[in-house]
Design an enzyme around this catalytic site. Structure first.
Site, PDB file in Angstrom:
ATOM      1  N   ASP A  16     -24.769 -61.423  -2.768  1.00  0.00           N
ATOM      2  CA  ASP A  16     -24.829 -62.342  -3.905  1.00  0.00           C
ATOM      3  C   ASP A  16     -24.704 -61.577  -5.226  1.00  0.00           C
ATOM      4  O   ASP A  16     -23.895 -61.930  -6.092  1.00  0.00           O
ATOM      5  CB  ASP A  16     -26.151 -63.116  -3.842  1.00  0.00           C
ATOM      6  N   ILE A  22     -16.986 -57.211   1.052  1.00  0.00           N
ATOM      7  CA  ILE A  22     -16.374 -58.541   0.987  1.00  0.00           C
ATOM      8  C   ILE A  22     -15.731 -58.804  -0.369  1.00  0.00           C
ATOM      9  O   ILE A  22     -14.793 -59.583  -0.462  1.00  0.00           O
ATOM     10  CB  ILE A  22     -17.399 -59.643   1.356  1.00  0.00           C
ATOM     11  N   ASN A  26     -28.419 -67.769  -3.038  1.00  0.00           N
ATOM     12  CA  ASN A  26     -29.745 -68.370  -2.972  1.00  0.00           C
ATOM     13  C   ASN A  26     -29.651 -69.764  -3.593  1.00  0.00           C
ATOM     14  O   ASN A  26     -28.631 -70.131  -4.164  1.00  0.00           O
ATOM     15  CB  ASN A  26     -30.803 -67.489  -3.652  1.00  0.00           C
ATOM     16  N   GLY A  53     -29.927 -60.112   5.886  1.00  0.00           N
ATOM     17  CA  GLY A  53     -30.526 -59.095   5.016  1.00  0.00           C
ATOM     18  C   GLY A  53     -31.970 -59.458   4.697  1.00  0.00           C
ATOM     19  O   GLY A  53     -32.811 -59.545   5.593  1.00  0.00           O
TER      20      GLY A  53
END
Length: 183
Positions: free
Chosen positions: A34, A11, A24, A123
């Site tokens: 992330d 991505i 998060n 995930g």
């Protein structure tokens, strides 16, 4: 015509107006998508996340916030927090749907035309992949029917398993409002 495109890949290299970060609640980076977005986006992404934390204390599950993309090829990063799967009895489906809706709403408010999503919560948050794909696809197709600015959504699957699930689910979509590409 509005379109949904399925991609297997990274991505962080998508050339769209905004990529979505499966963040998060701290907004300070982590593992998976992330961590990759924070590493490749550089200090600008983290700096803006820290400013958001100072203003509102992070990002709640199901909510979304936006920063610039730093060194990434996209223009913006939309950080959304998906739910951690517990047992399906703690509003996980609604919270995941909210993560997609709130990300799309931010893109629409900013008049962005293209947005790329990872597989949010599948995930380390352990959301069942088939359910997560159904929520992502249904929510996105429903949103796009009335979107004025968002014209193109990419579902970017890092792993083959999610890619195959999304391909199967997208092949079953019956809509004349959105063109499905890449399946």
């Amino acid at each position: 015509m509005k379109s949904i495109r399925l991609i297997q890949g990274d991505i962080t290299i998508q050339k769209v107006d905004a990529i979505v970060n499966a963040a998060n609640t701290s907004l300070l980076g982590g593992g998976g998508v992330d961590g990759a977005i924070h590493r490749k986006g550089g200090s600008e992404v983290l700096d803006e996340c820290q400013q958001i934390r100072a203003q509102q204390g992070g990002c709640a599950v199901g909510e979304a916030v936006m920063t610039t993309a730093g060194l990434l090829p996209s223009h913006y990063v939309i950080h959304t927090v998906g739910p951690t799967w517990q047992d399906g009895q703690h509003e996980e489906n609604q919270l995941l749907q909210n993560a997609y809706i709130n990300s799309l709403k931010l893109a629409e408010q900013k008049h962005l035309q293209s947005i790329a999503f990872p597989n949010i919560s599948t995930g380390v948050y352990r959301f069942p992949k088939f359910e997560a794909a159904d929520i992502a696809i249904t929510t996105t197709v429903d949103f796009m029917k009335n979107a004025q600015h968002v014209q193109e959504v990419h579902f970017v699957c890092f792993d083959v398993e999610n890619f195959k699930i999304y391909r199967q689910r997208l092949a079953q979509i019956d809509t004349s409002d959105v063109q499905i590409l890449g399946i």
